[in-house]
Design an enzyme around this catalytic site. Structure first.
Site, PDB file in Angstrom:
ATOM      1  CE  LYS A 239      54.195  64.772  32.980  1.00 39.52           C
ATOM      2  NZ  LYS A 239      55.219  65.827  32.907  1.00 39.52           N
ATOM      3  NE  ARG A 273      50.937  70.389  30.333  1.00 39.84           N
ATOM      4  CZ  ARG A 273      50.600  69.137  30.037  1.00 39.84           C
ATOM      5  NH1 ARG A 273      50.861  68.155  30.881  1.00 39.84           N
ATOM      6  NH2 ARG A 273      50.010  68.864  28.892  1.00 39.84           N
TER       7      ARG A 273
END
Ligand code: 8Y4
Length: 301
Positions: A239, A273
């Site tokens: 991210k 995740r």
């Protein structure tokens, strides 16, 4: 400590409810788990549309299971900032055949479906999914009822705004209070809809309508989320906060993501995740061993 709420020490995370009920399956969370990302969108070369694509997705799932994935997160709708919306029929076409194939080949593995649509939730669970991963926390019309009816587990994630515009100008008076209050509300609504407490996972939604400072504040205060007494899921893999901290493009963010995964497990997260399954599995196994040895409990002082 930035909140008046008493914190639940992170080294107690291994004492939380450790058996997540995922329909007929149970996920043992006495160990931290990797939720492996399996995108089934056309840009990922493995959307479920035809035999070759289903096979490619199954091959990747099999590989990720061998590398230590405890959950395979199958997503047919891109929730990246700015991504286009996908219709129900198209999303069903992408995810259902892939879930069926993975479930047939690996019946013991927990499959999660990354969706917000009630029709997709029901079809995915019928095809073998045991966990509904909804970045909209069951807010779309019919989603709460659909999820309750399935008996699958649910991940309730916090997001400010909508995926197409959430990163335009995120703003919070108090990001920790906002996310904490949101979690309390969505958990209560889920319980009232008939979703049992042992089916619920919470997630502060790193990168979903948040600036770097908000993401860091949430990760730093993760132990406060343990007050809900529910397993915490964290998604940081690749991210933009890693890009911002390290000035790295997506393909050079693995080490940063592994560092954040390690920190998250030490701070109380039980599900991570991630795209880089082997590396993340190694890192969180080490973090787990440290927790078991009393990491953070100051018992030697
Ligand atoms: C590169 C690759 C850059 C991927 C950004 C991204 C979460 C999630 C996503 C999360 C839960 C993503 C579906 C965003 N993130 N579900 N989903 N928690 N529960 N972006 O943090 O991977 S998609």
């Amino acid at each position: 400590m930035s909140s008046a709420v008493a914190t639940f020490p992170s080294y107690y995370s291994h004492l939380l409810p450790m058996r997540l009920h995922c329909g007929s399956q149970i996920l043992d969370l006495s160990l931290p788990r990797v939720m492996a990302v399996l995108n089934v969108t056309p840009d990922s070369f493995s959307d479920g549309g035809c035999f070759q694509n289903i096979h490619a997705a199954l091959t990747r799932a099999t590989e990720m299971i061998a590398l230590g994935a405890g959950i395979i997160d199958v997503g047919g709708e891109s929730t990246r900032p700015g991504a286009a919306q996908v219709g129900v029929e198209e999303e069903l076409r992408r995810v259902v055949p892939v879930i069926e194939a993975i479930h047939r080949e690996h019946p013991q593995v927990i499959i999660s479906v990354d969706t917000s649509k009630p029709e997709v939730m029901k079809a995915a669970v019928a095809a073998g999914a045991g966990l509904i991963n909804d970045v909209r926390a069951l807010a779309l019309p019919g989603a709460l009822e659909a999820a309750a009816q399935t008996q699958a587990a649910v991940c309730l994630m916090h997001m400010q705004g909508q995926p197409d515009s959430m990163q335009v100008a995120p703003h919070y008076a108090d990001v920790l209070a906002d996310v904490g209050g949101f979690m309390a509300e969505r958990v209560q609504v889920s319980l009232e809809a008939g979703i049992a407490i042992n089916r619920i996972v919470i997630d502060p939604g790193i990168g979903f309508g948040k600036k770097l400072e908000h993401n860091l504040a949430l990760l730093a205060a993760l132990p406060e989320l343990l007050k809900h007494n529910l397993p915490i899921l964290i998604g940081v893999s690749r991210k933009s906060l890693i890009g911002q901290l390290l000035n790295r493009p997506i393909e050079q963010r693995m080490a940063g993501g592994v560092a954040l995964a390690t920190a998250s497990v030490l701070a109380g997260a039980r599900i991570i995740r991630a795209h880089d399954v082997a590396e993340t599995h190694d890192a969180i196994s080490i973090a787990h061993a440290l927790l078991q040895a009393g990491y953070g409990s100051n018992k030697s002082q």
